[in-house]
Each structure stands twice: as structure tokens, then as C-alpha cells.
Motif scaffolding. Structure first.
Motif, PDB file in Angstrom:
ATOM      1  N   MET A   1       0.845  -1.188   0.000  1.00 34.49           N
ATOM      2  CA  MET A   1       0.000   0.000   0.000  1.00 34.49           C
ATOM      3  C   MET A   1       0.882   1.239   0.000  1.00 34.49           C
ATOM      4  N   ALA A   2       0.324   2.357  -0.373  1.00 35.53           N
ATOM      5  CA  ALA A   2       1.092   3.592  -0.368  1.00 35.53           C
ATOM      6  C   ALA A   2       1.157   4.119   1.053  1.00 35.53           C
ATOM      7  N   ASP A   3       2.364   4.175   1.619  1.00 35.73           N
ATOM      8  CA  ASP A   3       2.488   4.560   3.015  1.00 35.73           C
ATOM      9  C   ASP A   3       3.443   5.729   3.182  1.00 35.73           C
ATOM     10  N   GLU A   4       3.446   6.644   2.220  1.00 36.47           N
ATOM     11  CA  GLU A   4       4.290   7.815   2.324  1.00 36.47           C
ATOM     12  C   GLU A   4       3.865   8.690   3.491  1.00 36.47           C
ATOM     13  N   VAL A   5       4.786   9.503   3.955  1.00 36.26           N
ATOM     14  CA  VAL A   5       4.519  10.366   5.097  1.00 36.26           C
ATOM     15  C   VAL A   5       3.945  11.700   4.625  1.00 36.26           C
ATOM     16  N   PRO A   6       2.731  12.046   5.018  1.00 37.31           N
ATOM     17  CA  PRO A   6       2.170  13.336   4.662  1.00 37.31           C
ATOM     18  C   PRO A   6       2.729  14.416   5.568  1.00 37.31           C
ATOM     19  N   LYS A   7       2.511  15.644   5.184  1.00 36.03           N
ATOM     20  CA  LYS A   7       2.974  16.760   5.986  1.00 36.03           C
ATOM     21  C   LYS A   7       2.368  16.681   7.382  1.00 36.03           C
ATOM     22  N   GLY A   8       3.221  16.876   8.386  1.00 35.76           N
ATOM     23  CA  GLY A   8       2.738  16.868   9.757  1.00 35.76           C
ATOM     24  C   GLY A   8       2.726  15.511  10.397  1.00 35.76           C
ATOM     25  N   SER A   9       3.352  14.504   9.721  1.00 36.34           N
ATOM     26  CA  SER A   9       3.373  13.173  10.322  1.00 36.34           C
ATOM     27  C   SER A   9       4.229  13.167  11.566  1.00 36.34           C
ATOM     28  N   GLU A  10       3.989  12.191  12.417  1.00 31.87           N
ATOM     29  CA  GLU A  10       4.615  12.144  13.728  1.00 31.87           C
ATOM     30  C   GLU A  10       5.776  11.167  13.725  1.00 31.87           C
ATOM     31  N   PRO A  11       7.034  11.603  13.926  1.00 33.48           N
ATOM     32  CA  PRO A  11       8.170  10.706  13.837  1.00 33.48           C
ATOM     33  C   PRO A  11       8.366   9.893  15.105  1.00 33.48           C
ATOM     34  N   GLU A  12       9.201   8.868  14.978  1.00 28.54           N
ATOM     35  CA  GLU A  12       9.590   8.080  16.136  1.00 28.54           C
ATOM     36  C   GLU A  12      11.089   7.846  16.071  1.00 28.54           C
ATOM     37  N   THR A  13      11.777   8.036  17.158  1.00 32.45           N
ATOM     38  CA  THR A  13      13.204   7.790  17.173  1.00 32.45           C
ATOM     39  C   THR A  13      13.459   6.306  17.335  1.00 32.45           C
ATOM     40  N   SER A  14      14.483   5.789  16.654  1.00 36.70           N
ATOM     41  CA  SER A  14      14.835   4.394  16.792  1.00 36.70           C
ATOM     42  C   SER A  14      15.353   4.112  18.200  1.00 36.70           C
ATOM     43  N   GLU A  15      15.878   5.151  18.882  1.00 38.43           N
ATOM     44  CA  GLU A  15      16.367   4.980  20.249  1.00 38.43           C
ATOM     45  C   GLU A  15      15.253   4.521  21.184  1.00 38.43           C
ATOM     46  N   SER A  16      14.058   5.042  21.007  1.00 40.70           N
ATOM     47  CA  SER A  16      12.965   4.670  21.905  1.00 40.70           C
ATOM     48  C   SER A  16      12.570   3.205  21.719  1.00 40.70           C
ATOM     49  N   LEU A  17      12.584   2.737  20.483  1.00 44.65           N
ATOM     50  CA  LEU A  17      12.283   1.327  20.241  1.00 44.65           C
ATOM     51  C   LEU A  17      13.365   0.426  20.822  1.00 44.65           C
ATOM     52  N   ARG A  18      14.620   0.813  20.618  1.00 43.59           N
ATOM     53  CA  ARG A  18      15.713   0.000  21.157  1.00 43.59           C
ATOM     54  C   ARG A  18      15.680  -0.026  22.682  1.00 43.59           C
ATOM     55  N   ALA A  19      15.347   1.125  23.276  1.00 47.58           N
ATOM     56  CA  ALA A  19      15.282   1.190  24.736  1.00 47.58           C
ATOM     57  C   ALA A  19      14.171   0.280  25.266  1.00 47.58           C
ATOM     58  N   PHE A  20      13.017   0.309  24.601  1.00 47.85           N
ATOM     59  CA  PHE A  20      11.922  -0.557  25.022  1.00 47.85           C
ATOM     60  C   PHE A  20      12.331  -2.019  24.895  1.00 47.85           C
ATOM     61  N   GLY A  21      12.977  -2.358  23.768  1.00 52.03           N
ATOM     62  CA  GLY A  21      13.415  -3.728  23.563  1.00 52.03           C
ATOM     63  C   GLY A  21      14.378  -4.201  24.632  1.00 52.03           C
ATOM     64  N   GLU A  22      15.263  -3.312  25.063  1.00 50.92           N
ATOM     65  CA  GLU A  22      16.217  -3.662  26.114  1.00 50.92           C
ATOM     66  C   GLU A  22      15.507  -3.906  27.442  1.00 50.92           C
ATOM     67  N   VAL A  23      14.478  -3.111  27.710  1.00 50.39           N
ATOM     68  CA  VAL A  23      13.709  -3.294  28.949  1.00 50.39           C
ATOM     69  C   VAL A  23      13.070  -4.683  28.959  1.00 50.39           C
ATOM     70  N   VAL A  24      12.437  -5.055  27.839  1.00 51.87           N
ATOM     71  CA  VAL A  24      11.805  -6.378  27.756  1.00 51.87           C
ATOM     72  C   VAL A  24      12.855  -7.470  27.926  1.00 51.87           C
ATOM     73  N   LYS A  25      13.989  -7.313  27.271  1.00 51.93           N
ATOM     74  CA  LYS A  25      15.043  -8.328  27.333  1.00 51.93           C
ATOM     75  C   LYS A  25      15.554  -8.507  28.767  1.00 51.93           C
ATOM     76  N   VAL A  26      15.766  -7.379  29.456  1.00 48.59           N
ATOM     77  CA  VAL A  26      16.269  -7.446  30.829  1.00 48.59           C
ATOM     78  C   VAL A  26      15.298  -8.210  31.725  1.00 48.59           C
ATOM     79  N   PHE A  27      14.008  -7.890  31.618  1.00 47.98           N
ATOM     80  CA  PHE A  27      13.021  -8.564  32.468  1.00 47.98           C
ATOM     81  C   PHE A  27      12.835 -10.026  32.046  1.00 47.98           C
ATOM     82  N   ARG A  28      12.965 -10.311  30.733  1.00 48.35           N
ATOM     83  CA  ARG A  28      12.870 -11.704  30.291  1.00 48.35           C
ATOM     84  C   ARG A  28      14.007 -12.541  30.887  1.00 48.35           C
ATOM     85  N   LYS A  29      15.219 -11.980  30.824  1.00 51.52           N
ATOM     86  CA  LYS A  29      16.365 -12.706  31.364  1.00 51.52           C
ATOM     87  C   LYS A  29      16.281 -12.814  32.885  1.00 51.52           C
ATOM     88  N   ARG A  30      15.748 -11.760  33.517  1.00 54.36           N
ATOM     89  CA  ARG A  30      15.554 -11.800  34.968  1.00 54.36           C
ATOM     90  C   ARG A  30      14.642 -12.947  35.363  1.00 54.36           C
TER      91      ARG A  30
END
Length: 277
Positions: A1-30
Motif C-alpha cells: 500500500m502507499a504509506d508515504e509520510v504526509p505533511k505533519g506526520s509524527e516521527p519516532e526515534t529508533s532509540e525509543s524502540l531499542r530502549a523498550f526492547g532492552e527493557v523487555v530483554k532485561v526482564f525476560r532474562k531476569r
């Protein structure tokens, strides 16, 4: 599908996703769990768990709730999820569907305009972004390209998911890019059609009226066996969850599969289209 970003779209930093992933990993290993042990406890596949922990997938609300409960995370996982926003390169109106795609056990796509986004090559997608109106900056083109190519990974990351694509013949005959790019795009579609979990069919020009004339359509079934649909127009998209509406669209898609060329005949026509470029 066409999923281009229109004006005013809301970005997401890759840092926030990586940080969330690390939180899950830490608790999984715990909890002393491997990804293979954790996956069935939350009802998601091992590749999906890996993608979330690596910061490559936006977790669904269901995943957040289940991970929080299973890992007894003291509310930390839910708190971390609040800081996640939409990914750069995805339209705001497309983001909800993009979150569901990686969770699909069944995914159907009817596309009358272009090669479907999940089947696009990098060169083909880049050409579409470069010709987009209003014009995009180089940075936005690259951001959109990364997002689109990341989406295509589900075709290989989820070999047990059933994918079906119905593409209008004219969408592949229209030379929206150079002949070289178009030939490579068709070769890519043929190659993907050889995968046992991917069915690709062409709706031929010779077919007059058919069940998909109302426009592009996507359907998916989640691991919880819940069905959703998605329809799209210019600069708009609608996620459909009402069972009655989804059922109607399922009926249309089933009819289209019968009206389109068979998988085998589709490959023959694709080779014919490629040879004419």
C-alpha cells in the motif's frame, strides 16, 4: 500500500524502540526465560519477540500487557511503552495497520495502482518517493525508503504466515520507472511467488467487472484469530475492525481470488509483461 509520510506526520526515534526492547530483554532474562520459552507465554512468535527486543518492531498493546504480566515487571514495561511513538517514514493514518502487519498469520492484499508495498524493490520504491507530490526532501525520501524496506522483512521473517496478493495487470504494465527498474521489479515478484507461503495473482485486463472495483484492500488475521481490514485513498486510510464490515470485504476478496488468474498463469503473464519492456 502507499504509506508515504504526509505533511505533519509524527516521527519516532529508533532509540525509543531499542530502549523498550532492552527493557523487555532485561526482564525476560531476569525471569530466566529464553525467547523460545517466552514467546508462547505471551502468545507471539519467536521472530516477533526478537524483532521487538532488537528495536525493529513497534509492540502492540496486547504484547505490552502480556509481557508486563508474564514478566512481573512492576509496571516498568507499560511505562516504557508510553514513550513509544510512530515510526518515521510511515503516515499517521497508516501506522495502526503497520503495527498489525507483523502480527499477521494471514495477510491478503489487493492493489490496483502499483506494485504492492510489501513486494516493492528498493529501486522501485525510491522512484515512487522521488516522484511524489508535494516533493520530498532527500532525508524524507531516505526515511520513507527505510520504513518501506523494513516492512518487507515480514515476508521472510514470518515463513508460516500465509500471504496473498492480487495485482491489477495494468499496475505492472504502467512504466512508473525505467525499463531496467520495472524488469527487476517483475523479477522480484516472480521470485517471491516461488515461496510456498506466498500466492501472487494478476487480475487481467480481460476481466471486466470484478469484486474489487471499489478500490485497494488489505485483510489480515492476527495470532489471536482476529480479522482486520484496511482501505486507502489519497492521503487517507481507514483501519476497519467491525466484524460485519470485515466479513463483507473478506467475501469480496474470496471472489477476486476466483476471478483473477491462477498462480501459475500469473507467472506466465508476468514473464510476458517483462519481455515487452
Amino acid at each position: 500500500m502507499a504509506d508515504e509520510v504526509p505533511k505533519g506526520s509524527e516521527p519516532e526515534t529508533s532509540e525509543s524502540l531499542r530502549a523498550f526492547g532492552e527493557v523487555v530483554k532485561v526482564f525476560r532474562k531476569r525471569a530466566g526465560l529464553t525467547q523460545e520459552q517466552f514467546a508462547p507465554l505471551v502468545g507471539y512468535s519467536v521472530p516477533m519477540i526478537a524483532s521487538i527486543e532488537q528495536g525493529r518492531r513497534l509492540p502492540s498493546k496486547e504484547f505490552v500487557d502480556r509481557a508486563e504480566e508474564v514478566l512481573e515487571a512492576f509496571g516498568v514495561i507499560k511505562a516504557a511503552a508510553k514513550h513509544l511513538t510512530r515510526r518515521a517514514g510511515l503516515a499517521k493514518w497508516f501506522a495502526a495497520w503497520a503495527e498489525l502487519e507483523p502480527l499477521a498469520v494471514t495477510l491478503y492484499t489487493y492493489e490496483p495502482r502499483l506494485a504492492p508495498g510489501l513486494l516493492q524493490t528498493t529501486a522501485y520504491a525510491r522512484t515512487l518517493f522521488e516522484k511524489q507530490l508535494p516533493a520530498m526532501s532527500d532525508d524524507k525520501i531516505e526515511s520513507n525508503l527505510v520504513a518501506r524496506m523494513e516492512r518487507t522483512q515480514i515476508l521472510t521473517e514470518r515463513p508460516e504466515t500465509i500471504f496473498s496478493f492480487i495485482i491489477e495487470e495494468h499496475a505492472l504494465r504502467r512504466q512508473v520507472a525505467t525499463p531496467e527498474i520495472m524488469r527487476a521489479q517483475i523479477d522480484h515478484i516472480i521470485e517471491l511467488s516461488e515461496r510456498r507461503n506466498i500466492d501472487i495473482q494478476i487480475m487481467p485486463l480481460s476481466r471486466g467487472h470484478h469484486a474489487g472495483l471499489d478500490g485497494p484492500l488489505c485483510l489480515l488475521e492476527t495470532e489471536e484469530n482476529t480479522w482486520y481490514a484496511y482501505s486507502e485513498g489519497q492521503g487517507t486510510g481507514q483501519l476497519i475492525s467491525d466484524p460485519k464490515e470485515v466479513s463483507i470485504l473478506q467475501q469480496r476478496y474470496v471472489r477476486m481470488r476466483a476471478q483473477a488468474l491462477s498462480v501459475e498463469a500469473t507467472v506466465g503473464l508476468l514473464r510476458e509483461i517483462r519481455g515487452a519492456l
